[in-house]
Design an enzyme around this catalytic site. Structure first.
Site, short mmCIF file in Angstrom:
data_model
loop_
_atom_site.label_atom_id
_atom_site.label_comp_id
_atom_site.label_asym_id
_atom_site.label_seq_id
_atom_site.Cartn_x
_atom_site.Cartn_y
_atom_site.Cartn_z
N TYR A 93 66.61 4.56 61.27
CA TYR A 93 66.58 4.24 59.71
C TYR A 93 67.30 2.99 59.22
CZ TYR A 93 61.86 7.05 59.77
OH TYR A 93 61.17 7.38 59.84
N ASN A 116 53.79 2.80 53.86
CA ASN A 116 53.90 1.51 54.34
C ASN A 116 52.08 1.92 54.70
OD1 ASN A 116 52.80 -0.86 56.36
ND2 ASN A 116 54.03 0.10 57.62
N CYS A 124 56.04 1.02 61.44
CA CYS A 124 56.77 1.76 61.05
C CYS A 124 56.89 2.80 62.12
CB CYS A 124 56.49 2.25 59.93
SG CYS A 124 54.46 2.49 59.64
N HIS A 125 55.68 2.68 63.14
CA HIS A 125 56.36 4.02 64.13
C HIS A 125 57.27 3.42 64.76
CE1 HIS A 125 53.46 0.52 66.11
NE2 HIS A 125 54.78 0.72 66.61
N GLU A 152 53.10 0.84 73.87
CA GLU A 152 54.30 0.20 74.13
C GLU A 152 55.09 0.40 75.23
OE1 GLU A 152 56.14 -0.90 70.31
OE2 GLU A 152 54.54 -1.15 69.15
#
Length: 159
Positions: A93, A116, A124-125, A152
């Site tokens: 953040y 979001n 945002c993850h 990912e």
């Protein structure tokens, strides 16, 4: 991997929101040919993503999302995230706040992530706590964030 349910809401040819949840095991996927052309493009991008490949889902946030409906601060944060934090990467953040030119706004970045409306597209993850640990995720919560980061191959710590 648990089945993923994705619901897209379109308004005036712009993607109003994306909702993610875990689908029941017996859920059947929607036939891609029954979707609109833009929905088909997104579905192809989703298939690529779920296969572990980077994709943009065929959408450009500045053109295809109603960014004019959110605050300038949130728009700056979400676009900075979209542009800078690529598939398989993470940030914090605080680092995202600095990246967006708002170095003292880490908590406000957290609020922007929580509101979001376009997860997956605006990833945002990929935003973690200062220690690299998983922190909040709207909707299906931390299990969903963990699933997406796992797809990912991103590094993260569990609390």
């Amino acid at each position: 991997m648990p089945p993923l349910a994705v619901q897209l809401t379109w308004r005036d040819d712009r993607l109003a929101s994306i909702f993610l949840d875990f689908a029941p095991e017996e859920a059947l996927p929607t036939a891609v040919d029954s979707l609109s052309p833009r929905g088909q493009t997104f579905a192809r991008g989703l298939a690529e993503y779920l296969s572990g490949r980077a994709t943009d889902f065929g959408l450009d946030p500045e053109r295809d999302l109603p960014m004019d409906e959110i605050s300038d601060f949130s728009r700056d944060i979400l676009l900075a995230l979209f542009r800078a934090v690529r598939f398989g990467s993470t940030t914090t953040y605080g680092a995202l706040a600095r990246l967006a030119g708002r170095p003292n706004a880490a908590r406000a970045v957290g609020r922007a992530m929580a509101s979001n409306r376009w997860p997956l597209l605006i990833p945002c993850h990929r935003v973690l706590g200062a220690s690299g640990a998983l922190t909040g995720f709207t909707g299906a919560g931390l299990p969903m964030k963990k699933l997406l980061l796992g797809i990912e191959g991103a590094d993260f710590r569990e609390k």
